[in-house]
Write a protein that holds these residues in place. Structure first.
Motif, PDB file in Angstrom:
ATOM      1  N   SER A   1       0.810  -1.210   0.000  1.00 57.88           N
ATOM      2  CA  SER A   1       0.000   0.000   0.000  1.00 57.88           C
ATOM      3  C   SER A   1       0.844   1.261   0.000  1.00 57.88           C
ATOM      4  N   PHE A   2       2.104   1.143   0.399  1.00 58.93           N
ATOM      5  CA  PHE A   2       3.012   2.283   0.395  1.00 58.93           C
ATOM      6  C   PHE A   2       3.524   2.584  -1.004  1.00 58.93           C
ATOM      7  N   GLY A   3       3.319   1.636  -1.919  1.00 63.81           N
ATOM      8  CA  GLY A   3       3.873   1.818  -3.252  1.00 63.81           C
ATOM      9  C   GLY A   3       5.375   1.630  -3.240  1.00 63.81           C
TER      10      GLY A   3
ATOM     11  N   LEU B   1       9.047  -3.241  -3.737  1.00 59.41           N
ATOM     12  CA  LEU B   1       9.239  -4.547  -3.128  1.00 59.41           C
ATOM     13  C   LEU B   1       9.875  -5.500  -4.132  1.00 59.41           C
ATOM     14  N   PRO B   2      10.658  -6.471  -3.656  1.00 59.40           N
ATOM     15  CA  PRO B   2      11.251  -7.441  -4.578  1.00 59.40           C
ATOM     16  C   PRO B   2      10.252  -8.495  -5.029  1.00 59.40           C
ATOM     17  N   TYR B   3       9.009  -8.370  -4.588  1.00 64.89           N
ATOM     18  CA  TYR B   3       7.959  -9.307  -4.973  1.00 64.89           C
ATOM     19  C   TYR B   3       6.654  -8.555  -5.176  1.00 64.89           C
ATOM     20  N   ASP B   4       5.755  -9.142  -5.934  1.00 66.77           N
ATOM     21  CA  ASP B   4       4.402  -8.616  -6.091  1.00 66.77           C
ATOM     22  C   ASP B   4       3.533  -9.372  -5.101  1.00 66.77           C
ATOM     23  N   ALA B   5       2.920  -8.641  -4.159  1.00 64.54           N
ATOM     24  CA  ALA B   5       2.185  -9.285  -3.071  1.00 64.54           C
ATOM     25  C   ALA B   5       0.989 -10.105  -3.553  1.00 64.54           C
TER      26      ALA B   5
ATOM     27  N   SER C   1       8.639  -2.908  14.339  1.00 59.44           N
ATOM     28  CA  SER C   1       9.303  -4.098  13.812  1.00 59.44           C
ATOM     29  C   SER C   1       9.879  -3.842  12.431  1.00 59.44           C
ATOM     30  N   GLY C   2       9.979  -2.565  12.053  1.00 66.15           N
ATOM     31  CA  GLY C   2      10.567  -2.204  10.771  1.00 66.15           C
ATOM     32  C   GLY C   2       9.676  -1.264   9.980  1.00 66.15           C
ATOM     33  N   ASN C   3      10.277  -0.524   9.062  1.00 69.02           N
ATOM     34  CA  ASN C   3       9.515   0.394   8.215  1.00 69.02           C
ATOM     35  C   ASN C   3       8.480  -0.365   7.395  1.00 69.02           C
ATOM     36  N   GLY C   4       7.262   0.150   7.384  1.00 71.64           N
ATOM     37  CA  GLY C   4       6.212  -0.449   6.577  1.00 71.64           C
ATOM     38  C   GLY C   4       5.510  -1.633   7.212  1.00 71.64           C
ATOM     39  N   THR C   5       5.816  -1.931   8.471  1.00 68.84           N
ATOM     40  CA  THR C   5       5.145  -3.038   9.149  1.00 68.84           C
ATOM     41  C   THR C   5       3.865  -2.547   9.818  1.00 68.84           C
ATOM     42  N   VAL C   6       3.047  -3.486  10.272  1.00 67.56           N
ATOM     43  CA  VAL C   6       1.802  -3.108  10.935  1.00 67.56           C
ATOM     44  C   VAL C   6       2.087  -2.366  12.242  1.00 67.56           C
ATOM     45  N   VAL C   7       3.205  -2.673  12.890  1.00 71.37           N
ATOM     46  CA  VAL C   7       3.560  -1.949  14.118  1.00 71.37           C
ATOM     47  C   VAL C   7       3.886  -0.499  13.781  1.00 71.37           C
ATOM     48  N   HIS C   8       4.629  -0.292  12.701  1.00 73.17           N
ATOM     49  CA  HIS C   8       4.952   1.063  12.247  1.00 73.17           C
ATOM     50  C   HIS C   8       3.684   1.837  11.886  1.00 73.17           C
TER      51      HIS C   8
ATOM     52  N   ASP D   1      -8.331  -5.520   3.347  1.00 72.75           N
ATOM     53  CA  ASP D   1      -7.444  -4.949   4.357  1.00 72.75           C
ATOM     54  C   ASP D   1      -6.413  -4.019   3.721  1.00 72.75           C
ATOM     55  N   ARG D   2      -5.913  -4.416   2.549  1.00 72.00           N
ATOM     56  CA  ARG D   2      -4.946  -3.575   1.852  1.00 72.00           C
ATOM     57  C   ARG D   2      -5.560  -2.225   1.482  1.00 72.00           C
ATOM     58  N   ALA D   3      -6.811  -2.240   1.040  1.00 74.43           N
ATOM     59  CA  ALA D   3      -7.497  -1.000   0.689  1.00 74.43           C
ATOM     60  C   ALA D   3      -7.664  -0.099   1.914  1.00 74.43           C
ATOM     61  N   LYS D   4      -7.949  -0.715   3.069  1.00 72.52           N
ATOM     62  CA  LYS D   4      -8.102   0.045   4.313  1.00 72.52           C
ATOM     63  C   LYS D   4      -6.809   0.776   4.670  1.00 72.52           C
ATOM     64  N   TRP D   5      -5.691   0.041   4.634  1.00 71.67           N
ATOM     65  CA  TRP D   5      -4.420   0.654   5.012  1.00 71.67           C
ATOM     66  C   TRP D   5      -3.955   1.675   3.983  1.00 71.67           C
ATOM     67  N   LYS D   6      -4.248   1.441   2.711  1.00 67.93           N
ATOM     68  CA  LYS D   6      -3.864   2.415   1.684  1.00 67.93           C
ATOM     69  C   LYS D   6      -4.596   3.734   1.907  1.00 67.93           C
ATOM     70  N   LYS D   7      -5.847   3.647   2.296  1.00 67.79           N
ATOM     71  CA  LYS D   7      -6.615   4.864   2.561  1.00 67.79           C
ATOM     72  C   LYS D   7      -6.012   5.628   3.742  1.00 67.79           C
ATOM     73  N   ILE D   8      -5.639   4.893   4.779  1.00 63.08           N
ATOM     74  CA  ILE D   8      -5.029   5.542   5.944  1.00 63.08           C
ATOM     75  C   ILE D   8      -3.704   6.194   5.546  1.00 63.08           C
ATOM     76  N   ILE D   9      -2.892   5.464   4.764  1.00 67.14           N
ATOM     77  CA  ILE D   9      -1.604   5.991   4.319  1.00 67.14           C
ATOM     78  C   ILE D   9      -1.792   7.261   3.476  1.00 67.14           C
ATOM     79  N   ASP D  10      -2.741   7.202   2.540  1.00 69.28           N
ATOM     80  CA  ASP D  10      -2.987   8.350   1.664  1.00 69.28           C
ATOM     81  C   ASP D  10      -3.594   9.514   2.428  1.00 69.28           C
ATOM     82  N   ASP D  11      -4.588   9.243   3.277  1.00 69.72           N
ATOM     83  CA  ASP D  11      -5.248  10.317   4.018  1.00 69.72           C
ATOM     84  C   ASP D  11      -4.288  11.020   4.968  1.00 69.72           C
ATOM     85  N   ARG D  12      -3.404  10.244   5.588  1.00 68.18           N
ATOM     86  CA  ARG D  12      -2.467  10.810   6.560  1.00 68.18           C
ATOM     87  C   ARG D  12      -1.150  11.222   5.936  1.00 68.18           C
ATOM     88  N   LYS D  13      -1.020  10.965   4.603  1.00 65.08           N
ATOM     89  CA  LYS D  13       0.214  11.305   3.879  1.00 65.08           C
ATOM     90  C   LYS D  13       1.441  10.697   4.569  1.00 65.08           C
TER      91      LYS D  13
END
Length: 320
Positions: free
Chosen positions: A100-102, A105-109, A156-163, A304-316
Motif C-alpha cells: 500500500s506504500f507503493g 518490493l522485490p515481490y508482487d504481493a 518491527s521495521g519500516n512499513g510493518t503493521v507496528v509502524h 485490508d490492503r485498501a483500508k491501510w492504503k486509505k489511511i496511508i494516503d489520508d495521513r500522507k
C-alpha cells in the motif's frame, strides 16, 4: 492415431496429477517466518506447525528469515519452487501495508504468491517502560503532547503493521513522536525495558509475557473492544476514539502452486485450527483462529490492503 495420442496424453496427465496429490508431502515442509524468533508471527507459527505436520503426515519446520519489515523472508518464499515444500506465514505487514506504500518490493504481493488460508488475528498492546510517568493511555497522550518530539516509539521495521499502527495512533491522538525501527519487536524489548524506547505497540502474544513478568507496563489494547484475556486493559479507542489496528496471519505458497497441494495444506490448516488444544493455546496467546478457503483469504487481504492504503494516503504517511 492423433486422437489416440491425445487420449493417452490426457490419461497420463490425470494419472500424474493424482499421483502428485497422493505423494505430497513426501518430505518435511519449511514454513518461513519473515520476523525474528520470539515475535508474534514466530509464536503463532510454533503454536500451529506441529499440529499441521500431524495433519499432513510430515514435519513442518519453522524457519525465521527476518529483515526489512518482513520483506526478506517473503521474497525468499516467493522465489522458492512451487512444490509445496516452502510456505510463508504472512502478516498484515508483508501483504497489506508494504504494497500500500507503493514501495519497491522485490515481490508482487498478489501475483507472486498463491493464497492458502487466513489462519488468525491478533490485536496489539501499548507497552511502556515501568519508569514511564503514565499509567493510562490518556496520561501518556497528555505527557507526549507536553513533550513534542522528545518521545519515541519502536516498530518491527519500516512499513510493518507496528509502524503503521503507531503512525495511525500518532495521527489520531495528534502527537509528534520519533520512529525507531528494529528488525522485529522482540529485538526492541530490551531497549523498552531499559527506557531507551518510550512506547511499543507489540502484538498481544509476544508482548503479554513481559507484562505478566513485571518487566513492562501495558496501557491499552489496539482492538476496538477489550480482550477476554485482559478484560481489565482498556481499548486505546476508549481514549483515542476510532483507533483500531489488528494483525492478521495467513499462509501463502509461491505463485503457481498446484491446486491439489493448496487444497491439502488448506484442509490441514483448517483441521489444525479446529483442534481443541490448538484453540486453547491460541486463546492463551490472545490470538483468534480464523480459517476458511483460499478465496476468502484473498478477498480479506484485498479489503485490508485498501483500508491501510486509505489511511496511508489520508495521513500522507511515508517510509521516510
Amino acid at each position: 492415431m492423433n486422437l489416440l495420442h491425445t487420449l493417452l496424453l490426457g490419461v497420463a496427465l490425470v494419472t500424474g496429477t493424482l499421483a502428485h496429490a497422493q505423494q505430497y508431502p513426501a518430505k518435511p515442509i519449511r514454513l518461513v517466518v519473515p520476523f525474528p524468533a520470539g515475535g508474534a508471527t514466530d509464536i503463532f507459527a510454533r503454536a500451529v506447525s506441529q499440529k499441521l505436520g500431524e495433519k499432513l503426515g510430515t514435519t513442518v519446520i519453522v524457519d525465521n528469515k527476518p529483515g526489512a519489515g518482513g520483506t526478506i523472508g517473503s521474497d525468499l518464499a516467493a522465489k522458492a519452487p512451487a512444490d509445496g515444500y516452502t510456505l510463508l506465514l504472512s502478516t498484515t505487514s508483508t501483504h497489506s501495508i508494504a504494497p500500500s506504500f507503493g514501495a519497491r518490493l522485490p515481490y508482487d504481493a498478489v501475483a507472486d504468491f498463491t493464497p492458502i488460508a487466513h489462519v488468525g488475528n491478533a490485536p496489539s498492546i501499548m507497552l511502556v517502560p515501568n519508569t514511564s510517568p503514565a499509567r493510562t493511555v490518556k496520561e501518556w497522550v497528555e505527557y507526549a503532547r507536553k513533550n513534542p518530539g522528545k518521545l519515541n516509539y519502536a516498530s518491527s521495521g519500516n512499513g510493518t503493521v507496528v509502524h503503521l499502527g503507531s503512525e495511525y495512533f500518532k495521527a489520531q491522538a495528534g502527537l509528534f513522536l520519533v520512529h525507531i525501527p528494529y528488525r522485529g519487536t522482540a529485538l526492541a524489548i530490551p531497549d523498552l525495558v531499559s527506557g531507551k524506547v518510550d512506547m511499543l505497540l507489540d502484538s498481544l502474544p509476544s508482548g503479554l509475557p513481559h507484562v505478566k513478568q513485571g518487566r513492562l507496563r501495558a496501557l491499552g489494547i489496539t482492538s476496538l473492544k477489550r480482550s477476554p484475556l485482559l478484560p481489565e486493559l482498556p481499548a486505546i479507542s476508549e481514549s483515542v476514539p476510532g483507533y483500531e489496528s489488528v494483525t492478521w496471519f495467513g499462509v501463502y505458497g509461491p505463485k503457481g502452486l498446484p491446486a491439489d497441494i493448496v487444497a491439502k495444506v488448506n484442509a490441514g490448516l483448517n483441521q489444525a485450527l479446529a483442534e481443541a488444544d490448538v484453540k486453547d493455546r491460541l486463546a492463551q496467546l490472545g490470538i483468534e483462529p480464523a480459517g476458511g478457503t483460499p478465496q476468502q483469504f484473498a478477498t480479506m487481504v484485498a479489503r485490508d490492503r485498501a483500508k491501510w492504503k486509505k489511511i496511508i494516503d489520508d495521513r500522507k504517511l511515508t517510509l521516510e
